[in-house]
Design a protein around this motif. Structure first.
Motif, PDB file in Angstrom:
ATOM      1  N   ALA A   1     -49.115 -14.330 -35.021  1.00  0.00           N
ATOM      2  CA  ALA A   1     -48.892 -13.159 -35.873  1.00  0.00           C
ATOM      3  C   ALA A   1     -47.440 -13.020 -36.302  1.00  0.00           C
ATOM      4  CB  ALA A   1     -49.328 -11.893 -35.126  1.00  0.00           C
ATOM      5  N   ASP A   2     -46.539 -13.755 -35.674  1.00  0.00           N
ATOM      6  CA  ASP A   2     -45.098 -13.716 -35.962  1.00  0.00           C
ATOM      7  C   ASP A   2     -44.508 -12.318 -35.741  1.00  0.00           C
ATOM      8  OD1 ASP A   2     -42.683 -14.939 -36.602  1.00  0.00           O
ATOM      9  OD2 ASP A   2     -42.809 -14.309 -38.697  1.00  0.00           O
TER      10      ASP A   2
ATOM     11  N   ALA B   1     -59.203 -14.490 -40.858  1.00  0.00           N
ATOM     12  CA  ALA B   1     -58.478 -14.027 -42.057  1.00  0.00           C
ATOM     13  C   ALA B   1     -57.995 -15.220 -42.877  1.00  0.00           C
ATOM     14  CB  ALA B   1     -57.296 -13.155 -41.640  1.00  0.00           C
ATOM     15  N   LYS B   2     -57.544 -16.279 -42.193  1.00  0.00           N
ATOM     16  CA  LYS B   2     -57.108 -17.478 -42.916  1.00  0.00           C
ATOM     17  C   LYS B   2     -58.259 -18.151 -43.654  1.00  0.00           C
ATOM     18  CE  LYS B   2     -53.134 -18.595 -39.997  1.00  0.00           C
ATOM     19  NZ  LYS B   2     -52.526 -19.577 -39.049  1.00  0.00           N
TER      20      LYS B   2
ATOM     21  N   ILE C   1     -57.113 -13.510 -36.817  1.00  0.00           N
ATOM     22  CA  ILE C   1     -56.162 -14.267 -37.631  1.00  0.00           C
ATOM     23  C   ILE C   1     -56.810 -15.520 -38.225  1.00  0.00           C
ATOM     24  CG2 ILE C   1     -54.135 -15.785 -37.441  1.00  0.00           C
ATOM     25  CD1 ILE C   1     -52.742 -13.659 -35.865  1.00  0.00           C
TER      26      ILE C   1
ATOM     27  N   GLU D   1     -49.563  -7.645 -39.874  1.00  0.00           N
ATOM     28  CA  GLU D   1     -50.314  -6.388 -39.843  1.00  0.00           C
ATOM     29  C   GLU D   1     -51.412  -6.448 -38.784  1.00  0.00           C
ATOM     30  OE1 GLU D   1     -49.960  -4.963 -44.490  1.00  0.00           O
ATOM     31  OE2 GLU D   1     -51.475  -6.456 -43.943  1.00  0.00           O
TER      32      GLU D   1
ATOM     33  N   MET E   1     -55.718  -8.649 -44.565  1.00  0.00           N
ATOM     34  CA  MET E   1     -54.478  -8.215 -43.908  1.00  0.00           C
ATOM     35  C   MET E   1     -53.598  -9.419 -43.583  1.00  0.00           C
ATOM     36  SD  MET E   1     -55.941  -5.311 -41.277  1.00  0.00           S
ATOM     37  CE  MET E   1     -54.329  -4.738 -40.780  1.00  0.00           C
ATOM     38  N   GLU E   2     -52.294  -9.207 -43.656  1.00  0.00           N
ATOM     39  CA  GLU E   2     -51.361 -10.248 -43.276  1.00  0.00           C
ATOM     40  C   GLU E   2     -51.331 -10.391 -41.747  1.00  0.00           C
ATOM     41  OE1 GLU E   2     -49.599 -12.258 -45.290  1.00  0.00           O
ATOM     42  OE2 GLU E   2     -50.744 -11.353 -46.932  1.00  0.00           O
ATOM     43  N   PRO E   3     -50.939 -11.585 -41.236  1.00  0.00           N
ATOM     44  CA  PRO E   3     -50.894 -11.777 -39.779  1.00  0.00           C
ATOM     45  C   PRO E   3     -50.073 -10.727 -39.041  1.00  0.00           C
ATOM     46  CG  PRO E   3     -50.695 -13.880 -40.895  1.00  0.00           C
ATOM     47  CD  PRO E   3     -50.684 -12.830 -41.967  1.00  0.00           C
TER      48      PRO E   3
END
Length: 467
Positions: free
Chosen positions: A319-320, A42-43, A39, A5, A1-3
């Motif tokens: 997460a921006d 995930a990275k 996060i 999301e 998942m993107e940050p």
């Protein structure tokens, strides 16, 4: 998942656990920590062998927040403002204010209720906590209103609604919190609260007078005071005005030149003055101890919420989510003013389920950048802006609007904290009674918010003088 999301999923889970009853401070801190771990893992490509490292980095990142943010000079205002209110109560200043307001305003239709509103507004000028203000006047004003034939539900509603004025009229703890979160000048924000706070009191008073004129026997006037008795009632209330003057001079010097000091110094000096007054009124050791303990309890609660939410805010940065929300808000086809009104309405709904401080702390990191983007950005000039004001003034104006919305949320069911406090002080009142009593004040708050949106100069006049 993107940050982003991950940010949306964690934020959704946070709202769920808060609505299920978990304290905002712990829910936000836990959500922020979980989000940071997610996060960082995930990275690392969700490699099981690197989960431990992601956890360590997340814990270190979250662990830096409490000290780095709480060790702020501006936040030291909060306990001093709260202490002023409790010391003022034990010094008997609340009774003096109520008596003076009753003698000067009691002749109006619904005069005792109007007196309660303006006495509460006066006490709000030395108390930074709405809850404490409501608790104090539930003991003082409600018995007198009941003796004069007021409906007990409306009497309780007057106190609960008027107590919210402490959120807006400086010294205000919630305005200080807003200034810290959005990194704006504390002094200008406190200064901006004076006129809107007084304006809110006038709207409340006008509503009461109007109801008394329309409804027979609604609120009998209290008369019989001579001019001498009225003037005699003023000196015991002068310490309140002296403390207000000190705070103003330490924020903005109306005589020209630099202010006399910082808001923090003004709050400390104000607390010292009220302490001397309490000693002069022969405050006992047990009363002084109670004032310190109540101040410590309320301050600890507020600071706990702050550090918990700031961990969540740190996660939002990774997460921006604030930037994405700003882009989405500015892409809407509605006019900026319509979008702003929709945001305020969302606050009204959210405030039904969350306490005021927690609500603002959770939403401002996302909503504030979006509102600033609507206006044209942090550095926009008044000529190029959407709302007709530069970035600094827009931040102050929006701050007063959201704090007024927080006031509104203090009396809305099912979480309206002021209503629970008033019911807790009075054994003859249920929470449902208080909620029924505050219903007319929803209209008054809606009118006040609409006028503050339509006429920003009500908010910005005093800050504009400070430069």
């Amino acid at each position: 998942m993107e940050p982003i999301e991950i940010g949306l999923v964690v934020t959704g889970l946070l709202l769920v656990v808060v609505l299920l009853g978990m304290r905002v401070a712990f829910a936000a801190g836990l959500a922020g920590l979980v989000g940071l771990v997610w996060i960082f893992w995930a990275k690392a490509g969700y490699d099981p062998s690197r989960f431990g490292k992601a956890l360590v980095i997340a814990v270190k990142t979250a662990g830096q927040v409490p000290h780095s943010k709480i060790a702020s000079q501006e936040l030291s205002l909060i306990p001093t403002f709260i202490l002023i209110g409790y010391l003022a109560y034990y010094a008997g200043l609340t009774k003096s204010l109520f008596e003076a307001a009753k003698r000067w305003l009691g002749w109006l239709p619904g005069g005792l209720a109007v007196s309660t509103v303006f006495a509460t507004a006066g006490f709000a000028a030395v108390s930074g906590a709405s809850v404490a203000t409501s608790a104090v006047f539930a003991r003082i004003a409600i018995p007198e209103m009941l003796e004069n034939g007021y409906d007990k539900r409306f009497a309780a509603g007057v106190v609960a609604a008027a107590g919210t004025l402490a959120s807006l009229i400086p010294p205000s703890a919630i305005l200080v919190i807003y200034a810290i979160i959005v990194e704006q000048n504390v002094g200008k924000l406190l200064l901006a609260g004076f006129i809107p706070g007084a304006f809110s009191a006038v709207v409340y008073g006008s509503l009461i007078v109007g109801m008394a004129l329309v409804i027979p026997g609604f609120g009998p006037a209290v008369g019989g005071y001579t001019w001498r008795e009225r003037f005699v009632s003023l000196p015991p209330a002068f310490p309140i005005f002296f403390v207000v003057l000190i705070i103003i001079l330490f924020i903005y010097n109306p005589f020209g030149g630099d202010a006399w000091g910082t808001p923090t110094e003004g709050g400390a000096l104000g607390a010292f003055v009220v302490f001397l007054m309490a000693l002069w009124k022969r405050m006992s050791w047990s009363q002084f101890k109670d004032a310190l303990l109540e101040t410590a309890k309320l301050s600890a609660m507020i600071f706990t919420i702050i550090w918990g939410v700031l961990i969540y805010v740190r996660f939002l940065g990774f997460a921006d989510l604030p930037g994405a929300f700003s882009d989405w808000i500015t892409s809407l086809e509605h006019s900026p003013m319509i979008t702003l009104i929709m945001i305020l309405l969302a606050y009204a709904v959210l405030g039904m389920f969350m306490d005021a401080i927690g609500m603002l702390l959770l939403t401002l990191p996302v909503v504030y950048p979006a509102v600033m983007a609507l206006n044209g950005g942090e550095n926009v000039s008044a000529a190029d802006s959407a709302f007709g004001m530069d970035g600094t003034m827009c931040a102050i104006w929006f701050g007063i609007l959201v704090v007024k919305m927080a006031e509104f949320c203090l009396i809305t069911p099912p979480i309206g904290l002021n209503c629970f406090v008033v019911a807790g002080v009075r054994d003859d009142l249920s929470v449902q009674d208080v909620f029924r009593g505050v219903t007319p004040f929803f209209v008054a708050d809606a009118v006040t918010i609409a006028l503050l949106v339509a006429f920003p100069s009500i908010v910005l006049y005093l800050p504009s003088l400070a430069g």
